[in-house]
Each structure stands twice: as structure tokens, then as C-alpha cells.
Design an enzyme around this catalytic site. Structure first.
Site, short mmCIF file in Angstrom:
data_model
loop_
_atom_site.label_atom_id
_atom_site.label_comp_id
_atom_site.label_asym_id
_atom_site.label_seq_id
_atom_site.Cartn_x
_atom_site.Cartn_y
_atom_site.Cartn_z
N LYS A 34 0.84 -1.20 0.00
CA LYS A 34 0.00 0.00 0.00
C LYS A 34 0.88 1.26 0.00
O LYS A 34 0.64 2.19 -0.77
CB LYS A 34 -0.89 0.02 1.25
N ASN A 35 1.87 1.27 0.86
CA ASN A 35 2.67 2.49 1.01
C ASN A 35 3.60 2.76 -0.16
O ASN A 35 4.21 3.82 -0.24
CB ASN A 35 3.47 2.46 2.32
N ARG A 70 1.44 14.77 13.05
CA ARG A 70 1.87 14.61 11.66
C ARG A 70 1.81 15.92 10.86
O ARG A 70 0.99 16.08 9.97
CB ARG A 70 1.05 13.52 10.97
N VAL A 77 3.17 19.11 8.29
CA VAL A 77 3.65 19.10 6.90
C VAL A 77 4.77 20.13 6.68
O VAL A 77 5.06 20.49 5.57
CB VAL A 77 2.50 19.34 5.89
N ASP A 132 5.19 0.88 11.66
CA ASP A 132 3.97 0.23 11.19
C ASP A 132 3.85 -1.23 11.65
O ASP A 132 2.85 -1.88 11.35
CB ASP A 132 3.89 0.29 9.66
N VAL A 173 9.27 9.89 5.29
CA VAL A 173 9.02 9.11 4.07
C VAL A 173 8.20 9.96 3.09
O VAL A 173 8.55 10.09 1.91
CB VAL A 173 8.25 7.81 4.42
N CYS A 197 -4.89 13.63 12.89
CA CYS A 197 -4.73 12.21 12.55
C CYS A 197 -4.59 11.45 13.83
O CYS A 197 -3.99 11.91 14.78
CB CYS A 197 -3.51 12.02 11.67
N LYS A 231 14.56 16.09 9.70
CA LYS A 231 14.06 14.85 10.32
C LYS A 231 13.72 13.91 9.17
O LYS A 231 13.29 14.37 8.12
CB LYS A 231 12.78 15.23 11.09
N ARG A 290 -8.47 -0.48 5.04
CA ARG A 290 -7.62 0.52 4.40
C ARG A 290 -6.29 -0.09 3.97
O ARG A 290 -5.68 0.38 3.01
CB ARG A 290 -7.31 1.67 5.38
C1 UD1 Z 1 4.59 7.03 6.08
C2 UD1 Z 1 3.66 5.87 5.96
C3 UD1 Z 1 3.24 5.40 7.33
C4 UD1 Z 1 4.46 5.10 8.15
C5 UD1 Z 1 5.42 6.27 8.14
C6 UD1 Z 1 6.75 5.98 8.82
C7 UD1 Z 1 2.41 6.06 3.91
C8 UD1 Z 1 1.09 6.36 3.30
N1 UD1 Z 1 2.49 6.24 5.23
O1 UD1 Z 1 3.86 8.06 6.72
O2 UD1 Z 1 2.45 4.25 7.18
O3 UD1 Z 1 4.03 4.88 9.48
O4 UD1 Z 1 5.71 6.67 6.81
O5 UD1 Z 1 7.39 4.92 8.19
O6 UD1 Z 1 3.34 5.66 3.26
N2 UD1 Z 1 7.02 14.82 10.06
C9 UD1 Z 1 7.18 16.15 10.39
N3 UD1 Z 1 6.96 17.09 9.41
C10 UD1 Z 1 6.61 16.75 8.14
C11 UD1 Z 1 6.46 15.38 7.81
C12 UD1 Z 1 6.67 14.43 8.81
O7 UD1 Z 1 7.49 16.50 11.52
O8 UD1 Z 1 6.44 17.65 7.31
C13 UD1 Z 1 7.22 13.81 11.12
C14 UD1 Z 1 5.98 13.00 11.40
O9 UD1 Z 1 5.11 13.65 12.30
C15 UD1 Z 1 6.58 11.75 12.02
C16 UD1 Z 1 7.87 11.59 11.22
O10 UD1 Z 1 8.16 12.87 10.68
O11 UD1 Z 1 6.88 11.95 13.38
C17 UD1 Z 1 7.81 10.57 10.09
O12 UD1 Z 1 6.78 10.92 9.23
P1 UD1 Z 1 6.73 10.40 7.74
O13 UD1 Z 1 7.87 9.48 7.48
O14 UD1 Z 1 6.52 11.58 6.86
O15 UD1 Z 1 5.46 9.52 7.76
P2 UD1 Z 1 4.33 9.54 6.72
O16 UD1 Z 1 4.90 9.80 5.36
O17 UD1 Z 1 3.25 10.39 7.26
#
Ligand code: UD1
Length: 430
Positions: free
Chosen positions: A22-23, A131, A133, A317, A175, A126, A172, A409
């Protein structure tokens, strides 16, 4: 609303086909917006999140067709889906759509790169933490985008000649932000170097697909990814990589219930750290021609401490599922979550089955118990809900999991895959 009923106590024996990830599928689908040509994705899992993203991409003008006849693969149905975004009809991703699925925020990358502008709703709250951006915004601004946040929307515009290659170091590991910056930089003028990039296999899969479309990306899978901008991308055909989270989940299910199962169409190298933890818990794991064999006979489950980390660390995950497994261990284990700050909602539900877990900050202390007892429980998020299924497989009597739309999902035909291996799991529609 559907519920899942589990009667615990059966061992698992047989073969479980692993679906496409999925991811990986979600960012790959979004990458189709970068070209006016057709991107064909094979091995696309049939999941609620994928269906939702199909609707969202349609809103931007993508023409999407699913192979009429589903390609039968083992007992699962992998699908081949064609995406053609000849014209982008809307560069706005509205709140109603983005709030349903956070990953749809990622359209901001391709829309900005191809159309020079994007108006995308902030994803909103969420269940597993705030989470934010900020990294997406900071990274796109580094490529020259002008970004304003107004009325819950991110309004982004590229400079007149398009985005400009730059060096950006993520403060930081993220993904999602790595996916987006990589996509945006493919069409930028000049070269982009991303430092502290995510190394997840899904990032590598996206880079592989983008390169098949004509992008010039190197270093994927390391923390420095270099993207040489090109003028345009073309269509391609790409096979979605196996779902490492689904693989780890079923491996933990077998470790929990006992038995002997082959996980088909997957690769151990996608989840070495998690498999090592399962091995230490007492299961035997070996690689076969078609995937991974996991066996646990008789002996109890040993306590193992884990800490979640970005890849190649233990995946967040799989944290909930591993906690499910540890509830039946013969000692005390510690589970530390470092990625998301509020990802322990499964704790109180596992407690309803008789688990002994106490929380202190980011660490859960799990005191293994000799028996769990079935109870009604509630799914709170995608991975948390499957941890309840794992616990239910080893609980005495009936466990009824409600709110299974969370499971739908991300887990394709879960009850069927488990039932075929001898588990007593069924979907109950009210
Ligand atoms: C993706 C995966 C999710 C997985 C996660 C970590 C998908 C759809 N989702 O989520 O299943 O749990 O990677 O492997 O692929 N962060 C910030 N600012 C940002 C973006 C992220 O502070 O702008 C923080 C987040 O709050 C979190 C960390 O960075 O603490 C990791 O987030 P991220 O790797 O971006 O996770 P997702 O892409 O949301």
C-alpha cells in the site's frame, strides 16, 4: 458496519500470498500526475486507500482503468491499473478529499512541478499524532516555490520558469516528504540533492518507477538522493513491490498462533530488523524460492525489546503487531515508539483481552501473560487494528473487532488469507 470475529486457539498452516505494498502503491499512483502519458502499475492491492486515491486522482483529471479481469495471483487478486493524466483539470485538492487520506496531500509535488501551482488542503488531525507538513513546505520552498498557508490550504506556486534544483537537508527523516521532494525535483531546472532522505524500500520503488519514466535519480536507498531535472517524463510499466508490513504482520501472526506458513511473493530483505525480532521471540524463519517460511512449534514466546526507527530500523507500522505478540511472552518486554508520539492506542484494547501493559512516555512495558481471553474490542487505526487480530488468534474464545474499516484501508482480504491457513476468522456484517 462490518466486524471481524475471531475464535482463538488454532495454529496456522499453509500459504499466505503477500500483496503489493500500500505504502508504495500510493506514491506511485500519485507519480502518474507527472506525465501526460500512461503509467501502468502492476500488483496494485485492492484496498480502501487505493480506491480513495483513484477518486482523488480522477478529480485532478486522471483517466484510470483497472484491468477488466483481475490478474489472479495465488489466492490474492493483484490488479494492473493504468493511469493517464493527459490534462490536469484541477490543481486543487479539497479538504473533503485530503482529510480522508493523508497521503493525498502528496499530490502537491507533481502538481507544482508540472502545472506550476497547487492548492492543497492541510491534511488535518490524525489518530496517530500531529503529523505536520512543515518539511514538505520547507523542502518545496527550497526548490523555489512560493508558499502561503491560508484558510486551511497550502497555496504553492513555482517560479515562472519552473522549480529550481537545490540542495535540501531534511531536519528529520520523513518518508512522505522524501517522496514529494523527489517527485517535484524530477521536473525542476538543474540538480537537486536531498540530504537525510528516507531510505525506506517504498522510496527506492518510487525512484525506480520515476527512472523508468525518464527521470534521473540516483542514491535512492541511501540518505543522499540526487535528482537531475529533466524536461518531461513519459509513461512506463512498473510492478509495485511486496508489502513488508503485511509480510511482518503475518509472520507475527504465525509466531503468535504457532504453525508453519509460507509467505509468498515477498522478500526477507525488506524487513530484516523485524524478522530478527520475531526470530528472537522464538520463531524459525527461512527464505524459500517464493518468499519466507515461518515456523513456531510448541515452545513459548520469548520477550524481546524493540525500538521503532526509520528504515532499516524496526518499522513503526509493525509496532502494534509486535506488542500483540509480546502480550503472550514468558517475561517482560519494552516497546519504544520514536516516530509518532501517539501511537499506543492499541494498548487499552489489548488490555481488554487480558494483556498487562503499562506506558511511560514513549515506552510500553509489556508483562507477558499465560492466557488472553476473547472480548469485544475496537480498531482505532490501521496497524493497531491488526494487532487485535493477532492477539485474538491466541485468545481463548471469541474476540470481536469492531470498526474494521481501518483494517480494510491496508489489509487485502485479511480474513480469507488467515482462514485458508486454519484460523477461525470471519467478517460479520450487521
Ligand atoms: C509514512 C507511511 C506510514 C508510516 C510512516 C513511517 C504512507 C502512506 N504512510 O507516513 O504508514 O508509518 O511513513 O514509516 O506511506 N514529520 C514532520 N513534518 C513533516 C512530515 C513528517 O514533523 O512535514 C514527522 C511525522 O510527524 C513523524 C515523522 O516525521 O513523526 C515521520 O513521518 P513520515 O515518514 O513523513 O510519515 P508519513 O509519510 O506520514
Amino acid at each position: 458496519m462490518d466486524r471481524i470475529r475471531i475464535v482463538g486457539g488454532n495454529e496456522l498452516h499453509g500459504v499466505i500470498p503477500i500483496s503489493g505494498a500500500k505504502n508504495a502503491a500510493l506514491p506511485l499512483m500519485i507519480a502518474s500526475l507527472l506525465t501526460d502519458d500512461t503509467l501502468t502499475l502492476e500488483n496494485v492491492p485492492h484496498l480502501a486507500d487505493v480506491e480513495q486515491l483513484i477518486r482523488i486522482l480522477g478529480n485532478h483529471g486522471a483517466d484510470i482503468s483497472v484491468n477488466g479481469r483481475r490478474e489472479r495471483q495465488g489466492e490474492s487478486y493483484a490488479r494492473t491499473v493504468h493511469f493517464t493524466s493527459r490534462n490536469i483539470v484541477s490543481t486543487t485538492a479539497p479538504y473533503e478529499l485530503v482529510s480522508k487520506m493523508r497521503a493525498s496531500f502528496w499530490v502537491i509535488g507533481p502538481l507544482l512541478a508540472r502545472e506550476g501551482k497547487a492548492r492543497v488542503s492541510l491534511p488535518g488531525g490524525c489518530a496517530i499524532g500531529t503529523r505536520p507538513v512543515d518539511l514538505f513546505i520547507e523542502g518545496l520552498a527550497a526548490l523555489g516555490a512560493n508558499i502561503e498557508i491560508e484558510g486551511g490550504y497550502v497555496n504553492a506556486t513555482a517560479p515562472a520558469g519552473g522549480l529550481i534544483g537545490a540542495r535540501y537537508v531534511f531536519p528529520k527523516v520523513s518518508v512522505g516528504a522524501t517522496h514529494v521532494l523527489m517527485m517535484a525535483a524530477t521536473l525542476a531546472n538543474g540538480t537537486t540533492v536531498l540530504g537525510n532522505a528516507a531510505r525506506e524500500p517504498e522510496v527506492v520503488d518510487l525512484a525506480k518507477c520515476l527512472n523508468a519514466m525518464g527521470a534521473k535519480i540516483s542514491g535512492q536507498g541511501t540518505s543522499t538522493v540526487t535528482i537531475e531535472g529533466v524536461r518531461s517524463l513519459s509513461g512506463a510499466r512498473h510492478r509495485v513491490l511486496p508489502d513488508r508490513i503485511e509480510t511482518g504482520t503475518y509472520a507475527m501472526a504465525v509466531a503468535m498462533a504457532g504453525g508453519d506458513v509460507i509467505l509468498e511473493d515477498t522478500e526477507a530483505s525488506l524487513l530484516d530488523t523485524a524478522l530478527e525480532a520475531i526470530r528472537r521471540a522464538g520463531a524459525q524463519i527461512s527464505e524459500t524460492n517464493s518468499g519466507i517460511r515461518i515456523v513456531r512449534n510448541g515452545a513459548g514466546i520469548k520477550p524481546v525489546d524493540i525500538v521503532t526507527d526509520p528504515f532499516p530500523g524496526f518499522p513503526t507500522d509493525l509496532q502494534a503487531q509486535f506488542m500483540g505478540l509480546m502480550t503472550r511472552s514468558s517475561g517482560v518486554s519494552h516497546i519504544t515508539e520514536t516516530i509518532f508520539e501517539n501511537r499506543f492506542m492499541h494498548v487499552q484494547e489489548l488490555a481488554r483481552l487480558g494483556a498487562k501493559i503499562s506506558l511511560s512516555g514513549q515506552t510500553a512495558k509489556v508483562e507477558g501473560v499465560s492466557r488472553l481471553k476473547g472480548a469485544p474490542v475496537m480498531a482505532t487505526d490501521l496497524r493497531a487494528s491488526v494487532s487485535l487480530v493477532i492477539a485474538g488468534l491466541a485468545a481463548e474464545g471469541e474476540t470481536m473487532v469492531s470498526r474494521v474499516y481501518h483494517l480494510d484501508r491496508g489489509f487485502e482480504r485479511l480474513e480469507e488469507k488467515l482462514t485458508r491457513c486454519g484460523a477461525h476468522v470471519e467478517r460479520v456484517s450487521d
